[in-house]
Motif scaffolding. Structure first.
Motif, PDB file in Angstrom:
ATOM      1  N   ASP A  64       3.185 -14.781  -2.634  1.00  0.00           N
ATOM      2  CA  ASP A  64       3.383 -14.037  -1.387  1.00  0.00           C
ATOM      3  C   ASP A  64       4.794 -13.460  -1.312  1.00  0.00           C
ATOM      4  OD1 ASP A  64       0.819 -14.412  -0.421  1.00  0.00           O
ATOM      5  OD2 ASP A  64       1.319 -16.245   0.680  1.00  0.00           O
TER       6      ASP A  64
ATOM      7  N   ALA B 279       5.646  -9.446  -1.405  1.00  0.00           N
ATOM      8  CA  ALA B 279       6.004  -9.022  -0.050  1.00  0.00           C
ATOM      9  C   ALA B 279       6.414  -7.548   0.026  1.00  0.00           C
ATOM     10  CB  ALA B 279       7.111  -9.914   0.503  1.00  0.00           C
TER      11      ALA B 279
ATOM     12  N   TYR C   2       5.262  -5.095  -1.435  1.00  0.00           N
ATOM     13  CA  TYR C   2       4.113  -4.215  -1.604  1.00  0.00           C
ATOM     14  C   TYR C   2       3.188  -4.201  -0.394  1.00  0.00           C
ATOM     15  CZ  TYR C   2       5.503  -4.396  -6.512  1.00  0.00           C
ATOM     16  OH  TYR C   2       6.207  -4.318  -7.683  1.00  0.00           O
ATOM     17  N   ARG C   3       3.258  -5.221   0.444  1.00  0.00           N
ATOM     18  CA  ARG C   3       2.277  -5.385   1.514  1.00  0.00           C
ATOM     19  C   ARG C   3       2.282  -4.221   2.501  1.00  0.00           C
ATOM     20  NH1 ARG C   3      -0.589  -9.907   2.228  1.00  0.00           N
ATOM     21  NH2 ARG C   3      -0.096 -11.743   0.958  1.00  0.00           N
ATOM     22  N   ASP C   4       3.442  -3.647   2.767  1.00  0.00           N
ATOM     23  CA  ASP C   4       3.518  -2.519   3.697  1.00  0.00           C
ATOM     24  C   ASP C   4       3.216  -1.189   3.010  1.00  0.00           C
ATOM     25  OD1 ASP C   4       4.216  -4.202   5.784  1.00  0.00           O
ATOM     26  OD2 ASP C   4       6.374  -3.991   5.415  1.00  0.00           O
ATOM     27  N   LEU C   5       3.063  -1.228   1.679  1.00  0.00           N
ATOM     28  CA  LEU C   5       2.865   0.002   0.914  1.00  0.00           C
ATOM     29  C   LEU C   5       1.433   0.175   0.431  1.00  0.00           C
ATOM     30  CD1 LEU C   5       6.073  -0.264  -1.334  1.00  0.00           C
ATOM     31  CD2 LEU C   5       5.797   1.133   0.732  1.00  0.00           C
ATOM     32  N   TYR C   6       0.785  -0.938   0.046  1.00  0.00           N
ATOM     33  CA  TYR C   6      -0.544  -0.874  -0.564  1.00  0.00           C
ATOM     34  C   TYR C   6      -1.418  -2.017  -0.050  1.00  0.00           C
ATOM     35  CZ  TYR C   6       1.847   2.228  -3.819  1.00  0.00           C
ATOM     36  OH  TYR C   6       2.581   3.263  -4.354  1.00  0.00           O
TER      37      TYR C   6
ATOM     38  N   LYS D  12       7.062   4.938  -3.049  1.00  0.00           N
ATOM     39  CA  LYS D  12       6.777   5.444  -1.708  1.00  0.00           C
ATOM     40  C   LYS D  12       7.907   5.184  -0.711  1.00  0.00           C
ATOM     41  CE  LYS D  12       2.576   4.726  -0.120  1.00  0.00           C
ATOM     42  NZ  LYS D  12       1.260   4.097   0.188  1.00  0.00           N
ATOM     43  N   GLU D  13       8.548   4.025  -0.821  1.00  0.00           N
ATOM     44  CA  GLU D  13       9.579   3.675   0.147  1.00  0.00           C
ATOM     45  C   GLU D  13      10.872   4.468  -0.063  1.00  0.00           C
ATOM     46  OE1 GLU D  13       9.687   0.230  -2.891  1.00  0.00           O
ATOM     47  OE2 GLU D  13       8.530   2.049  -2.447  1.00  0.00           O
TER      48      GLU D  13
ATOM     49  N   GLU E  48      16.893  -1.942   3.452  1.00  0.00           N
ATOM     50  CA  GLU E  48      15.758  -1.138   3.901  1.00  0.00           C
ATOM     51  C   GLU E  48      14.810  -0.796   2.758  1.00  0.00           C
ATOM     52  OE1 GLU E  48      17.783   1.291   7.595  1.00  0.00           O
ATOM     53  OE2 GLU E  48      18.334   1.885   5.556  1.00  0.00           O
TER      54      GLU E  48
ATOM     55  N   SER F 123      13.477  -2.550  -1.010  1.00  0.00           N
ATOM     56  CA  SER F 123      13.484  -3.772  -1.817  1.00  0.00           C
ATOM     57  C   SER F 123      14.416  -3.637  -3.017  1.00  0.00           C
ATOM     58  CB  SER F 123      12.058  -4.070  -2.304  1.00  0.00           C
ATOM     59  OG  SER F 123      12.061  -4.982  -3.383  1.00  0.00           O
TER      60      SER F 123
END
Length: 307
Positions: free
Chosen positions: A143, A147, A149-153, A255-256, A287, A289
């Motif tokens: 996890d 972490a 990646y969770r907001d991205l995919y 993406k970020e 902001e 990773s």
């Protein structure tokens, strides 16, 4: 007296079909009724690949020729001779990147998959397979690593052994053309067999229908899923190479980074030690990773020098 050019006679009216397998120099084309023909392309300049929609014509009950490759929604390529690339899979709408606790997952490879998919306009989902092998402690570690990646995919934990997440996975595949990608040993074959219980029968039927032996090498195959949708199985990871990616596309593939790139002082910023780099500033502020940024730098080193 000028001779009139020879007109190639039509064997039969052209039909519409989809390429479902590639065998050597020929392609298996499935017509709308479901019958499969072994075909060769009429034009060498337009090479078909699995997933292509094509116009074709039958020569006999088992063979035909591809007249035209129809426009592609998306295209994944693989390395060819002379530094060129060749089409590998077309019209893929999503790639499912498979990770597992064993072998240890390689997030640099995962980022490479993601960058290619972002630049090809293909959606990506992360599947963490063999979730039944995770302990509470190792699950916490996974996890933490995933972490960023969770907001991205979308991320789904699954197990072909226990069935965890499998119904959600099947719903995700419905009405789409999907592809599995991942390191060797992460369980792609087990997942494929779980999703296609009659996999061996289908491969045998495809081989029989095209008069090819079951052990004939094929670069890819497309299977119809029982619940709807198609799944392309292709060996290796070469189609997710960086041959066609330059430094700008690499950065855009993260993406970020995108909200920050437009604020960089220079348009050709490589986001390394460039003056006024907004991406690097985003990393320093937490902001972006830091781990993902470090992997970006490693992938940047792998790009051809011309980029």
């Amino acid at each position: 007296m000028t001779r009139a050019p020879k007109i190639r006679p039509r064997m039969n009216p052209p039909r519409t079909g989809r390429v479902v397998a590639h065998f050597g120099k020929k392609w298996a084309v499935e017509e709308e009724a479901g019958r499969i023909y072994l075909c060769h392309p009429l034009r060498r300049s337009q090479e078909p690949c699995v997933g292509d929609r094509v116009h074709w014509e039958a020569a006999d009950a088992q063979h035909g020729r591809i007249l035209e490759v129809l426009p592609r929604d998306t295209l994944l390529t693989r390395p060819g001779r002379g530094g060129k690339t060749r089409p590998a899979a077309a019209n893929v709408s999503q790639v499912l990147v498979v990770l597992a606790p064993e072998p240890p997952y390689d997030l640099l490879l995962v980022d490479q998959y993601l960058v290619v998919n972002e630049n090809r306009g293909i959606d990506t989902r992360l599947l963490f397979n063999k979730s039944d092998l995770l302990t509470k402690a190792s699950r916490r570690g996974v996890d933490a690593n995933l972490a960023p990646y969770r907001d991205l995919y979308p991320l789904l934990f699954i197990s072909a052994e226990t069935g965890e997440g499998m119904e959600t996975l099947k719903a995700t595949l419905k009405d789409k053309i999907s592809m599995l990608a991942g390191q060797s040993g992460v369980g792609k074959s087990s997942l494929l067999k779980n999703l296609l219980p009659d996999l061996d029968v289908r491969i045998g039927g495809l081989s029989d229908g095209t008069r090819r032996g079951r052990h004939t090498t094929t670069s890819a195959m497309l299977f119809h899923l029982p619940g709807g949708g198609d799944l392309i199985d292709t060996p290796g990871v070469a189609i997710f190479g960086l041959a066609d990616i330059d430094s700008r596309q690499l950065a855009e593939g993260y993406k970020e980074f995108r909200p920050f790139i437009s604020y960089c002082r220079f348009n050709d910023c490589r986001h390394v030690d460039d003056l006024g780099c907004a991406v690097r500033e985003g990393v320093e502020k937490g902001e972006i990773s830091r781990a993902r940024y470090r992997r970006y730098l490693k992938l940047l080193e792998k790009l051809p020098r011309i980029s």
